[in-house]
Design an enzyme around this catalytic site. Structure first.
Site, PDB file in Angstrom:
ATOM      1  N   ARG A   7       1.001  -1.224  -0.364  1.00 10.71           N
ATOM      2  CA  ARG A   7      -0.210   0.243   0.033  1.00 10.71           C
ATOM      3  C   ARG A   7       0.493   1.322   0.072  1.00 10.71           C
ATOM      4  NH1 ARG A   7      -4.232  -1.832   5.072  1.00 10.71           N
ATOM      5  NH2 ARG A   7      -2.556  -0.992   5.829  1.00 10.71           N
ATOM      6  N   ASP A  28       6.595  -7.097   1.104  1.00 12.63           N
ATOM      7  CA  ASP A  28       5.595  -6.746   2.169  1.00 12.63           C
ATOM      8  C   ASP A  28       5.561  -7.590   3.586  1.00 12.63           C
ATOM      9  OD1 ASP A  28       3.094  -4.131   2.449  1.00 12.63           O
ATOM     10  OD2 ASP A  28       3.214  -5.211   3.914  1.00 12.63           O
ATOM     11  N   ASP A  67       9.318 -10.295   6.165  1.00 10.23           N
ATOM     12  CA  ASP A  67       9.151  -9.914   7.862  1.00 10.23           C
ATOM     13  C   ASP A  67      10.538  -9.172   7.667  1.00 10.23           C
ATOM     14  OD1 ASP A  67       9.508  -7.898   9.995  1.00 10.23           O
ATOM     15  OD2 ASP A  67       8.096  -9.713  10.982  1.00 10.23           O
ATOM     16  N   TYR A 159       9.808   6.681  16.985  1.00 15.55           N
ATOM     17  CA  TYR A 159       9.759   6.804  15.733  1.00 15.55           C
ATOM     18  C   TYR A 159      10.903   7.277  14.776  1.00 15.55           C
ATOM     19  CZ  TYR A 159       7.697   7.944  11.319  1.00 15.55           C
ATOM     20  OH  TYR A 159       7.402   8.371   9.827  1.00 15.55           O
ATOM     21  N   LYS A 163      13.797   7.243  12.591  1.00 17.19           N
ATOM     22  CA  LYS A 163      14.517   7.663  11.451  1.00 17.19           C
ATOM     23  C   LYS A 163      15.460   8.784  11.624  1.00 17.19           C
ATOM     24  CE  LYS A 163      10.471   5.902   8.866  1.00 17.19           C
ATOM     25  NZ  LYS A 163      10.364   5.628   8.133  1.00 17.19           N
TER      26      LYS A 163
END
Length: 179
Positions: A7, A28, A67, A159, A163
């Site tokens: 997606r 995915d 994964d 997060y 990043k």
């Protein structure tokens, strides 16, 4: 090769690469991967839909459920791509997750799942696919970071940390692999 291909950014990139003439291997997990996420996970059907869109755009498609936190699963995908197509020219390490929780309220999954998927999983993809590019003497590696990899975010420390880590990972990999 595109991770997180079921997606969003991964799907859009897979289609764009196909339109540019590339064969696309889409990877995915296509399953629920963390209890911290509050949205419906991508499915095998979503990944198959990406494949339909890639082939409609003129490209060849290879679909793999894997994964990226598990390097052996990523190695198996790399082996399949080499066997089927002889190698890889572009690696787009895009898969990632995001959830918000204040640092002092985080459970272990709140921290580890984001760091493991976003940073360690991306490192696994590079560790598997960069040698394939080196053996061909060419190629491109693209990763998805975030503006949150350039500044902190309230309730987003795991997060943001993952990043920021991706930016350092890619800059270091560029120095090592650029030649």
């Amino acid at each position: 090769m595109v991770t997180g291909a079921a997606r969003g950014i991964g799907r859009a990139t897979a289609i764009a690469l196909s339109r540019a003439g590339a064969h696309v291997a889409g990877i995915d997990i296509a399953a629920k991967l963390s209890p911290i996420l509050d949205f419906e996970p991508a499915s095998v059907e979503d990944l198959s839909e990406t494949g339909k869109l890639v082939t409609a755009a003129g490209g060849r498609w290879m679909q793999r459920v894997a994964d990226q936190r598990n390097i052996d699963e990523i190695r198996a995908v790399g082996d399949a791509i080499v066997q089927e197509w002889g190698g890889v020219d572009v690696v787009f390490a895009n898969a990632g997750i995001q959830a918000f929780k204040p640092l002092l309220e985080m459970s272990d999954p709140d921290w580890h799942d984001q760091v493991d998927v976003n940073l360690s999983g991306t490192a696994n993809v590079l560790r598997v696919f960069a040698p394939l590019l080196v053996s061909r003497g060419r190629g491109r590696i693209i990763i998805t970071s975030s503006t949150q990899g350039q500044h902190g975010t309230k309730s987003g420390s795991s997060y943001s940390a993952s990043k920021w880590g991706l930016i350092g990972l890619m800059k270091s990999a560029a120095l090592e692999l650029g030649a």
